[in-house]
Motif scaffolding. Sequence first.
Motif, PDB file in Angstrom:
ATOM      1  N   MET A 117       0.825  -1.214   0.000  1.00 45.58           N
ATOM      2  CA  MET A 117       0.000   0.000   0.000  1.00 45.58           C
ATOM      3  C   MET A 117       0.856   1.260   0.000  1.00 45.58           C
ATOM      4  O   MET A 117       0.463   2.288  -0.550  1.00 45.58           O
ATOM      5  CB  MET A 117      -0.928  -0.002   1.221  1.00 45.58           C
ATOM      6  N   LEU A 236      -9.231 -15.545   3.303  1.00 48.64           N
ATOM      7  CA  LEU A 236      -8.954 -16.758   2.540  1.00 48.64           C
ATOM      8  C   LEU A 236      -7.477 -17.078   2.688  1.00 48.64           C
ATOM      9  O   LEU A 236      -6.643 -16.173   2.722  1.00 48.64           O
ATOM     10  CB  LEU A 236      -9.281 -16.500   1.069  1.00 48.64           C
ATOM     11  N   VAL A 238      -4.519 -19.961   1.204  1.00 43.13           N
ATOM     12  CA  VAL A 238      -4.282 -21.030   0.238  1.00 43.13           C
ATOM     13  C   VAL A 238      -2.848 -21.512   0.351  1.00 43.13           C
ATOM     14  O   VAL A 238      -1.921 -20.699   0.425  1.00 43.13           O
ATOM     15  CB  VAL A 238      -4.558 -20.522  -1.200  1.00 43.13           C
ATOM     16  N   TRP A 248      -5.233 -13.570   2.524  1.00 48.35           N
ATOM     17  CA  TRP A 248      -5.614 -12.169   2.688  1.00 48.35           C
ATOM     18  C   TRP A 248      -6.874 -12.090   3.534  1.00 48.35           C
ATOM     19  O   TRP A 248      -7.650 -13.053   3.627  1.00 48.35           O
ATOM     20  CB  TRP A 248      -5.817 -11.471   1.338  1.00 48.35           C
ATOM     21  N   ILE A 250     -10.003  -9.085   4.882  1.00 49.58           N
ATOM     22  CA  ILE A 250     -10.610  -7.754   4.969  1.00 49.58           C
ATOM     23  C   ILE A 250     -11.060  -7.576   6.410  1.00 49.58           C
ATOM     24  O   ILE A 250     -11.732  -8.457   6.969  1.00 49.58           O
ATOM     25  CB  ILE A 250     -11.801  -7.620   4.014  1.00 49.58           C
ATOM     26  N   ILE A 279      -6.884  -3.922   4.962  1.00 49.94           N
ATOM     27  CA  ILE A 279      -6.596  -5.174   4.265  1.00 49.94           C
ATOM     28  C   ILE A 279      -5.335  -5.769   4.863  1.00 49.94           C
ATOM     29  O   ILE A 279      -4.377  -5.033   5.149  1.00 49.94           O
ATOM     30  CB  ILE A 279      -6.383  -4.933   2.764  1.00 49.94           C
ATOM     31  N   ILE A 281      -2.447  -8.900   4.139  1.00 51.23           N
ATOM     32  CA  ILE A 281      -1.947  -9.972   3.269  1.00 51.23           C
ATOM     33  C   ILE A 281      -0.821 -10.637   4.025  1.00 51.23           C
ATOM     34  O   ILE A 281       0.122  -9.967   4.472  1.00 51.23           O
ATOM     35  CB  ILE A 281      -1.430  -9.427   1.929  1.00 51.23           C
TER      36      ILE A 281
ATOM     37  N   MET B  12      -6.250 -17.451  -6.214  1.00 55.16           N
ATOM     38  CA  MET B  12      -5.700 -16.591  -5.164  1.00 55.16           C
ATOM     39  C   MET B  12      -5.224 -15.282  -5.761  1.00 55.16           C
ATOM     40  O   MET B  12      -5.490 -14.199  -5.227  1.00 55.16           O
ATOM     41  CB  MET B  12      -4.531 -17.322  -4.504  1.00 55.16           C
ATOM     42  N   ALA B  15      -8.153 -13.231  -6.779  1.00 58.61           N
ATOM     43  CA  ALA B  15      -8.800 -12.609  -5.621  1.00 58.61           C
ATOM     44  C   ALA B  15      -8.005 -11.406  -5.139  1.00 58.61           C
ATOM     45  O   ALA B  15      -8.559 -10.369  -4.802  1.00 58.61           O
ATOM     46  CB  ALA B  15      -8.945 -13.634  -4.500  1.00 58.61           C
ATOM     47  N   LEU B  16      -6.676 -11.535  -5.145  1.00 54.55           N
ATOM     48  CA  LEU B  16      -5.830 -10.407  -4.760  1.00 54.55           C
ATOM     49  C   LEU B  16      -5.999  -9.249  -5.728  1.00 54.55           C
ATOM     50  O   LEU B  16      -6.026  -8.094  -5.322  1.00 54.55           O
ATOM     51  CB  LEU B  16      -4.362 -10.847  -4.740  1.00 54.55           C
ATOM     52  N   VAL B  19      -9.037  -7.547  -4.641  1.00 56.53           N
ATOM     53  CA  VAL B  19      -8.981  -6.963  -3.307  1.00 56.53           C
ATOM     54  C   VAL B  19      -8.093  -5.735  -3.267  1.00 56.53           C
ATOM     55  O   VAL B  19      -8.419  -4.731  -2.640  1.00 56.53           O
ATOM     56  CB  VAL B  19      -8.499  -8.028  -2.293  1.00 56.53           C
ATOM     57  N   MET B  20      -6.949  -5.774  -3.941  1.00 56.49           N
ATOM     58  CA  MET B  20      -5.983  -4.675  -3.830  1.00 56.49           C
ATOM     59  C   MET B  20      -6.549  -3.352  -4.335  1.00 56.49           C
ATOM     60  O   MET B  20      -6.470  -2.349  -3.634  1.00 56.49           O
ATOM     61  CB  MET B  20      -4.697  -5.026  -4.567  1.00 56.49           C
TER      62      MET B  20
END
Lengths: 287, 172
Positions: A117, A236, A238, A248, A250, A279, A281, B12, B15-16, B19-20
């Motif tokens: 970010m 989620l 993985v 990641w 929320i 967020i 990660i 994945m 999805a990122l 989301v980002m």
Amino acid sequence: MRVKVLAILIGLIFFTINISAQEPGDSINITETRADSTLVIVPKSTATNPSGPIINPVDIDEGQRPVILHYYDKHGNPLPSPVLFLEEDTVKKASPKPVFPAYAGTEIGVNFADLIMMAFGQKYSNYDLRANVSIYNWFFPTIECGLGFANDTPDNQNYTYKTKPSFYTKIGLDYNFLYKSNPKYRLFIGLRGGWSTFKYDIENITISSDYWDQTQQFNLENISANALWGEVLAGLRVNIISRFSLGWEIRWHFPFHVTETNGSKPWFIPGYGTGNFAISIAASWSF
Amino acid sequence: MTSYRIRHIASMILALAVVMPLSFIIVSCDSTCDDNRNTLPLAGFYAMVEGKMQSVSVDSLQIVGLGAPGDSILSDMHSMASTVHLPFRIDQDETAYDFIARKDKNTSIHDKVIFRYSRVPQFVSQECGVSYRFNINQISWEGAFIDSVTCPKGYIDNHPLENIHIYFHVTK
């Protein structure tokens, strides 16, 4: 009791009919009488009656289920004629019990979302190490500890806001919806409680009065504050390769308490950020 | 790597990718300051009319800050007005104003109002920045046509609200 009596009566009637209908020498074996009113009847031919049906044992399938005739429906009412069930429902209801052991592993990870970010212009960061324990692959008690800092001079503003690297802690629990599936993949929601104690500076403050033609510049330094907040999150995770995973989340924050000093409330809270949403990660390694 | 695993990694990454940008939008939402960037006291005019305290409009009233550069006039009302901004000095804890009411062409009446306060800088928000909060310690007045002056909240901050009440004598 009545059902049993009725079953026996019907069996007797059937037996009688069969006896009267079959040729002499035939016999019928009643192999089982059940309380649920079904009879398993296996006809048997005798060697003394060559005209009767002869079963050739060449194709005997020992795995074959016996033929079942149902004489009553599920309410106990007699059926107009026996019903032969060719298939039995072998599907079993999924057990709600957990599949995995009580202790299913430990995971350690690092949150690096704000590193990305900041590349997009964000002026503050939170980085934390996190660890959780897998209980039945279902519940994951989690602890997160990290550092947060900020340095921002907003456009068209009269100050520079700085927060020194400050420590924060969060404790919570995740719930995995895929608790019976492969533990390499998780879809979860969670709760956290967070706490941070920190200091911030507001520097290069400029205040002016046009009518009085006055301008002042000063700093506000070492303003102490602490904050207590809650979080609700969804995420989620993985498995990528071997024991390495990426995930990641929320997060929605809600403050319980934030220190106010002389009417000033901090803009940035380490671990919390500046707004209600954030967020995360995380890269993690499982043990 | 099995195709199953490749599909999972791809999902994945997808999805990122969703989301980002969403998080960037959430983080970078611009907002503006709904209040004043600097604290600017706002005074309202009141008088006792028919037994009730009511907001009134005043004309022919001149207001000058005592010690202002060039004795600049803060307000020279030739039209009716019911409120006026009275900016405070930021280099000291006292501000004085001269209220001049014109009776006729050659005659004017002077009333004086002095505000004494303590200045506390406060960080309001990221959008509004830093401004002074004036905690009012004392208000004094002298003259013929001002009955009283009050600050109901006891302090003045950057909210754009009426925070000083000036009550005038009304002659029948």
